[in-house]
Structure formats: C-alpha cells, structure tokens
Design an enzyme around this catalytic site. Structure first.
Site, PDB file in Angstrom:
ATOM      1  N   ASP A  14      13.055  -8.012   3.943  1.00 18.24           N
ATOM      2  CA  ASP A  14      12.829  -7.116   5.072  1.00 18.24           C
ATOM      3  C   ASP A  14      12.417  -7.961   6.272  1.00 18.24           C
ATOM      4  OD1 ASP A  14      12.639  -4.408   6.196  1.00 18.24           O
ATOM      5  OD2 ASP A  14      10.512  -4.851   6.385  1.00 18.24           O
ATOM      6  N   GLU A  16      10.808  -7.674  10.513  1.00 19.42           N
ATOM      7  CA  GLU A  16      10.274  -6.894  11.631  1.00 19.42           C
ATOM      8  C   GLU A  16      10.701  -7.597  12.913  1.00 19.42           C
ATOM      9  OE1 GLU A  16       9.059  -4.064  11.119  1.00 19.42           O
ATOM     10  OE2 GLU A  16       8.566  -4.188   8.984  1.00 19.42           O
ATOM     11  N   GLU A  64       6.555   0.306  21.452  1.00 19.82           N
ATOM     12  CA  GLU A  64       7.049   1.210  20.412  1.00 19.82           C
ATOM     13  C   GLU A  64       7.146   0.493  19.066  1.00 19.82           C
ATOM     14  OE1 GLU A  64       8.528   0.626  23.280  1.00 19.82           O
ATOM     15  OE2 GLU A  64       8.530   2.529  24.389  1.00 19.82           O
ATOM     16  N   HIS A  69       4.928  -1.468  13.370  1.00 23.85           N
ATOM     17  CA  HIS A  69       4.572  -2.562  12.461  1.00 23.85           C
ATOM     18  C   HIS A  69       3.210  -3.195  12.744  1.00 23.85           C
ATOM     19  CE1 HIS A  69       5.897  -5.117  15.735  1.00 23.85           C
ATOM     20  NE2 HIS A  69       7.188  -4.875  15.523  1.00 23.85           N
ATOM     21  N   HIS A 165       4.347  -0.716   8.791  1.00 27.75           N
ATOM     22  CA  HIS A 165       5.516  -1.370   8.203  1.00 27.75           C
ATOM     23  C   HIS A 165       5.315  -2.879   8.349  1.00 27.75           C
ATOM     24  CE1 HIS A 165       8.343   2.050   7.585  1.00 27.75           C
ATOM     25  NE2 HIS A 165       7.547   2.618   8.471  1.00 27.75           N
ATOM     26  N   ASP A 170       6.892  -4.257   2.664  1.00 26.91           N
ATOM     27  CA  ASP A 170       8.087  -3.419   2.537  1.00 26.91           C
ATOM     28  C   ASP A 170       9.090  -4.023   1.572  1.00 26.91           C
ATOM     29  OD1 ASP A 170       7.048  -1.522   4.189  1.00 26.91           O
ATOM     30  OD2 ASP A 170       8.498  -1.764   5.797  1.00 26.91           O
TER      31      ASP A 170
END
Length: 242
Positions: A14, A16, A64, A69, A165, A170
């Site tokens: 995963d 970010e 945002e 995260h 997140h 994750d």
C-alpha cells in the site's frame, strides 16, 4: 476467474500520497508518494518480513490527504527522497507478485517515481507481477461495496488499531483480507458469532493483554499420569519420557 494465485512469494503493498485525487490522474497533477508499506507472504503465510518507508516528496501535502492518512509536511521533512530509498524498495519487491487494492493507483504512482530516477528506473511490471484484490472482490461480491473497509467488515478483520490510513497497517490489514478472501474459509471465530452473522477473520492478540489462569496438576494427578506412562512404556518406547 481463478482467484488463487500461483505465485509462491507475494508482497502485499500500500502507498500514501501527497494528494487524494481519484485514479491515476493524480500523478499528472504533480502528486508524489510519501509512504510505502509492504508485508511478505510466502506460500500463503505471513513471514514477518516487511518494508516500510516514509518519503520526503519535496512539496506540500494536500490538507484533504492529511485528513485521511495523518501524514503532515513536518512528519516527512527529514525523511529521505525516493531516489535515496528506491534501490532498497526495488530489491524487496523484485521477482514477487505485488498484491494491492485498486492496484493501478499504487502501480501508476510507483511507475511515476521510477521514471523520475536518474538513471531512469524500471516499470513495476518489468520486475513484478501484479494482482488487484479489488478485481477479486468485485468478482466475488458483485454489486456490493468492495473498498478495504467494507471487506474488513465482511470478513471480520480487526481494524481497531486503525485511526488513519497508513501504508504499513493497511498492507497488514489487506494481507488478512486477501488470505481469507482467497482461502475458501471465513469462519475462524465461531464461538464469538451471533445467529445470522458471517463469522470469523484473523484477529491479532497481544499475549500480554490476556489474563490467563494457569492450573497446575495436583500430586494425585501427576501420580496417575506417571502410571499411565508406565503402561505405555511396556509396549515400547514412551515418547513422552524422551
């Protein structure tokens, strides 16, 4: 559709990023990777090996995205640039099958970062095969919500540690979901089920948090045990006595 992979080594991955634009178009707006999390699975077993890295993108992170995260500009200000960590990351994923949820998003960002390396890096597909768990989920559960949160609820995967997140967390959660979703068994915690609920999932327990009562055998019970072993020993070697 064959949902069982033939790959012996998989890397559940995963990322970010600095922006939360939907789809791969985010990279064309200048967004970059700021965190990578990977866990290794070999022959469908978590090995305990992982790769985790925060990255300084050299640019501001969208508010945002921070709301999702929790990674701020200050958090990554002293982290290495992607160029500095790229070889270690490539070494970890090289030759594996990458497993990601909505894999095109992560892979497009990775390809973009590789393309900016000097000298230019490889495309992800040149060093890894790629498996998208979102495709599998849509096949198994057509017409239903199939984001990671929905799958966790459906398969009973514990997400209580998850405030934001995060790439590594994750990836760990996705590993649990993927192994249950493709394993043909989803009822692990039957004693905790209520009528009508879909059971199970993988739960992680902290042994230190479990207040377990230890009951020792009494002297009479130990004597009876030894007598039973004497009977076993008469018929041959008693394994319980070495």
């Amino acid at each position: 559709m064959n949902i069982i992979s033939n790959a012996s080594r998989q890397v559940i991955l995963d990322t970010e990023t600095t922006g939360m634009n939907q789809g791969s178009g985010a990279i064309y707006l200048g967004h970059r990777i700021i965190e990578i999390g990977c866990v290794e699975v070999v022959n469908r077993r978590l090995t305990g090996r992982y790769y985790h890295q925060y990255i300084n993108p050299g640019q501001a992170i969208d508010p945002e995205a921070i709301a999702v995260h929790g990674i701020t500009d200050e958090r990554v200000a002293n982290e290495p640039r992607f160029q500095q960590i790229s070889q270690a990351f490539i070494d970890f994923i090289d030759g594996a099958e990458i497993v990601a949820h909505n894999a095109s998003f992560d892979v497009n960002f990775m390809d973009h970062e590789f393309s900016l390396l000097q000298p230019r890096g490889p495309k992800t597909a040149d060093i890894c095969s790629i498996l998208d768990t979102l495709v599998i989920a849509k096949y198994l559960h057509p017409g239903q919500k199939n984001n990671l949160d929905a799958l966790c609820k459906r398969y009973g995967v514990d997400t209580s540690r998850r405030e934001y997140h995060g790439a590594l967390l994750d990836a760990e959660i996705l590993a649990d979901v993927y192994l249950i979703m493709t394993g043909g068994q989803t009822k692990f915690n039957l004693s905790n089920e209520e009528a009508g609920q879909e059971g199970g999932g993988i739960q992680r327990f902290d042994p230190q948090s479990l207040n377990l009562k230890v009951i020792a055998a009494s002297a009479d019970e130990l004597t009876m045990h030894e007598q039973r072993l004497d009977l076993v020993a008469k018929s041959g070697k008693c394994l319980w006595r070495g």
